[in-house]
Design a protein around this motif. Structure first.
Motif, PDB file in Angstrom:
ATOM      1  N   THR A   1       0.825  -1.214   0.000  1.00  0.00           N
ATOM      2  CA  THR A   1       0.000   0.000   0.000  1.00  0.00           C
ATOM      3  C   THR A   1       0.862   1.269   0.000  1.00  0.00           C
ATOM      4  O   THR A   1       0.332   2.369   0.030  1.00  0.00           O
ATOM      5  N   ILE A   2       2.194   1.069  -0.010  1.00  0.00           N
ATOM      6  CA  ILE A   2       3.152   2.190   0.048  1.00  0.00           C
ATOM      7  C   ILE A   2       4.036   2.095  -1.182  1.00  0.00           C
ATOM      8  O   ILE A   2       4.946   1.268  -1.236  1.00  0.00           O
TER       9      ILE A   2
ATOM     10  N   LYS B   1       6.034   4.286  -4.523  1.00  0.00           N
ATOM     11  CA  LYS B   1       6.367   5.528  -5.232  1.00  0.00           C
ATOM     12  C   LYS B   1       5.551   5.580  -6.520  1.00  0.00           C
ATOM     13  O   LYS B   1       5.365   4.542  -7.194  1.00  0.00           O
ATOM     14  N   GLU B   2       5.134   6.782  -6.895  1.00  0.00           N
ATOM     15  CA  GLU B   2       4.305   6.894  -8.097  1.00  0.00           C
ATOM     16  C   GLU B   2       5.057   6.405  -9.331  1.00  0.00           C
ATOM     17  O   GLU B   2       4.474   5.751 -10.207  1.00  0.00           O
TER      18      GLU B   2
ATOM     19  N   ASP C   1      -4.555   1.978   0.683  1.00  0.00           N
ATOM     20  CA  ASP C   1      -5.319   2.118   1.929  1.00  0.00           C
ATOM     21  C   ASP C   1      -5.463   3.586   2.312  1.00  0.00           C
ATOM     22  O   ASP C   1      -5.742   3.905   3.470  1.00  0.00           O
ATOM     23  N   SER C   2      -5.275   4.476   1.332  1.00  0.00           N
ATOM     24  CA  SER C   2      -5.379   5.909   1.625  1.00  0.00           C
ATOM     25  C   SER C   2      -5.698   6.646   0.336  1.00  0.00           C
ATOM     26  O   SER C   2      -5.447   6.155  -0.762  1.00  0.00           O
TER      27      SER C   2
ATOM     28  N   PRO D   1      -4.283   9.515  -0.882  1.00  0.00           N
ATOM     29  CA  PRO D   1      -3.139   9.904  -1.731  1.00  0.00           C
ATOM     30  C   PRO D   1      -2.629   8.737  -2.589  1.00  0.00           C
ATOM     31  O   PRO D   1      -2.260   8.922  -3.741  1.00  0.00           O
ATOM     32  N   GLU D   2      -2.631   7.538  -2.022  1.00  0.00           N
ATOM     33  CA  GLU D   2      -2.144   6.389  -2.779  1.00  0.00           C
ATOM     34  C   GLU D   2      -3.113   6.069  -3.920  1.00  0.00           C
ATOM     35  O   GLU D   2      -2.690   5.743  -5.044  1.00  0.00           O
TER      36      GLU D   2
ATOM     37  N   LYS E   1      -2.478   8.425  -6.693  1.00  0.00           N
ATOM     38  CA  LYS E   1      -1.262   8.037  -7.441  1.00  0.00           C
ATOM     39  C   LYS E   1      -1.577   6.946  -8.455  1.00  0.00           C
ATOM     40  O   LYS E   1      -1.134   6.995  -9.610  1.00  0.00           O
TER      41      LYS E   1
ATOM     42  N   CYS F   1      -6.958   0.758   6.695  1.00  0.00           N
ATOM     43  CA  CYS F   1      -7.642   1.967   7.151  1.00  0.00           C
ATOM     44  C   CYS F   1      -8.984   1.546   7.727  1.00  0.00           C
ATOM     45  O   CYS F   1      -9.380   0.372   7.641  1.00  0.00           O
TER      46      CYS F   1
ATOM     47  N   MET G   1     -13.614   4.730   5.880  1.00  0.00           N
ATOM     48  CA  MET G   1     -12.760   5.389   4.905  1.00  0.00           C
ATOM     49  C   MET G   1     -12.661   4.538   3.640  1.00  0.00           C
ATOM     50  O   MET G   1     -12.698   5.068   2.515  1.00  0.00           O
TER      51      MET G   1
END
Lengths: 376, 376
Positions: free
Chosen positions: A91-92, A94-95, A112-113, A115-116, A119, A150, A154
């Motif tokens: 879930t983390i 880099k674009e 899980d967010s 911003p992600e 991306k 999350c 959400m």
């Protein structure tokens, strides 16, 4: 330890520390897991052991793959996997790594967010996405924190947003913790996911997939439930909460497929006492926490050890690695006992070490090079 | 961060994660430490950072070296160090590694047990040996366990035995714990060593050396005492307990020489929240515990972070690494705050990361390759 590994160790006596992996056992574990969860599609969690012989064997068996990084995506493709069979499950990201995976043909991504998600919408337009939610992971020997996932509320908002951003709102994932020895967390998690499905259907978003993650337990020192038992509990929970409208089921086993296929062979460097009358011996091995046995942190994973003197009189020991770091101690509180006859130069086999050992190994802590790897 | 490092980062913007080390600062730290403890001979603890540019610079300055392994012995010799200036300071050594170091010219070895002493007698006949004893290490931010050292009574017996085995019974070592912020443990340790010297002199064994180990503190987030203050306390304790008959003094600094010479540069991968109203943001970096920041285990070492938005409004954060392992979380309980404006793609500098970072880095966990290293 499989017979093939035992024979290899006896015949070749490889330099220590090393890992010897029986790739046939990986195949057997794959078949057994598939039989226990016949409705599930297996995405092997590459991070457990990314060695090419394992990825190639699993590709041949029709396995899909869960990659933690763009580098792992490339390893899968190099091993012959089709890019559309690879899920970029971290879930983390880099674009630019999302973009690289998309360019290579990957079309399934975790988040899980918000911003992600954005991306992914920018760098991998139209892809299938799934959102990881929090669930309980009581009962896991290597539990998880809130680092991933999350709140369900959400997740619902983000799955609606996913569709608005032109992505394919594919499903929900969760993880009950690694080396999970209870099936109860699966049941409560599946109930929670079913509610998310229902709520989103009411909002016009029809999810299709549930990703159970991994965590299927392997026998180390203690007994664990059989995979067939967990599989039955999982399928029962799906029937209860989804009825006849079963979703696609994804599982991401890592440890379960590779752990018991591997044996670490190590040499005893020193056996000593700290005082003249100290009842506890310190046993120092040529592999420790920074040589790959990172999961002994907090003595979480307790491996079984085999010595040349098994069956003779034993006594209490503290077991440590070879580096000048006191944190590099494997077992001090777990009541390990080893033979009194044990001495430096003896070789010890550490069982079920095929998962999460080679990759964790430090590149050069204290000057020690990573363990050798043998795939047979 | 030194000006040279800041300029290098600004001008070259190297790929992240990476470590940039100012080798001139290592030299300044060496000179400052030597001035604070003028009677001590410096053996650089190679394990803190074994990069050739550092070893070469220190060789040129007349430094001696403390090696944790045969591989580190070889690194020192490759960097131009004389073998007789290298101490093989790990108390856990394979006998063949002792023999290899002896063949290369190493003549100084540590031990803390009888089996190790006998190995040295067989494999490195006639060498100088020193025995590591337990001392208190209260006040250390990275304290030590009983992994190294032995009871003083055992040390006395073993030093007598050393002479009988044809070895040169050279001295006693101790370690007050890494990042030790109090000088009290040095004072009590020196008192304890003085008693060992006295007792052994009565037994006909004249020791000549006291090895204080390392542990000299570096400023991370909190203030620490100056090295001049520690040096004065140490020399005062020697005067008090040894009078005019001062022994040779050996120190083994690692962190002190290299930590503040290095800066890790990392990229923010993601800033997210776990629920709609969650006040704490999660900040994920492209380096974490398995990328080299291993000393954040238990949040023991708390590094200072610099961001492009420093000075603007901030808020509470949890800081984690990029891998799919929830243990790979750096700071959750240490009340870190970072700017609200922080976003993915921002570069963060992690200060005083020149020690114990490059070597701990895992070789390929989650497919991530170790950080790049730049020595300027």
């Amino acid at each position: 330890m499989t017979q093939k590994v035992a024979r290899y160790l006896a015949e070749t006596s490889p330099a220590t520390p090393c890992l010897v992996m029986d790739v046939d056992r990986v195949e057997q574990n794959f078949q057994r897991l598939q039989a226990a969860l016949p409705n599930a599609r297996i995405y092997y969690a590459v991070k457990a052991n990314p060695a090419a012989p394992i990825l190639e064997r699993l590709t041949g068996l029709g396995s899909f793959f869960d990659a933690a990084s763009w580098q792992e995506v490339q390893m899968c493709i190099a091993a012959g996997a089709a890019a559309e069979h690879v899920s970029y499950g971290n879930t983390i990201k880099k674009e630019r790594d999302i973009a690289a995976a998309y360019a290579a043909g990957v079309r399934m991504f975790a988040f899980d967010s918000e911003p992600e998600l954005r991306k992914i919408a920018r760098a991998a337009p139209g892809s299938r996405v799934y959102c990881r939610i929090f669930v309980e992971n009581e009962g896991a020997e290597w539990p998880l924190s809130k680092k991933f996932g999350c709140e369900a509320d959400m997740a619902k908002r983000l799955m609606v947003l996913a569709g608005e951003l032109g992505l394919d709102a594919y499903g929900i994932s969760f993880h009950v913790g690694s080396q999970q020895t209870s099936s109860a967390p699966y049941r409560s998690a599946i109930a929670k996911v079913a509610m998310v499905f229902t709520d989103l259907a009411a909002a016009g978003v029809k999810l299709r997939m549930v990703n159970l993650g991994g965590g299927y337990p392997v026998r180390y020192k203690s007994e664990v439930p059989e995979i067939e038992e967990i599989g039955a509990a999982v399928m029962g929970a799906f029937a209860q909460h989804f009825g006849n409208d079963l979703p696609e089921i994804v599982i991401e086993p890592g440890r379960f497929l590779v752990a018991d296929a591997g044996t670490v062979c190590t040499e005893v460097v020193l056996v000593s006492r700290k005082g003249e009358a100290d009842p506890v011996r310190w046993v120092y091995l040529d592999i420790g926490r920074f040589g790959g046995l990172a999961e002994t942190e907090g003595e979480a994973i307790r491996y079984t050890l085999r010595t040349p003197h098994d069956g003779t009189a034993d006594g209490p020991v503290t077991i440590a690695g070879p580096t000048c770091d006191s944190v590099d101690t494997l077992y001090e509180k777990s009541n390990y006992r080893l033979p009194m006859a044990l001495t430096d130069g003896d070789r010890i086999e550490i069982l079920s070490t095929g998962a999460y050992v080679t990759t964790y190994a430090s590149q050069k802590f204290n000057g020690f090079t990573p363990l050798e790897e043998h795939y047979i």
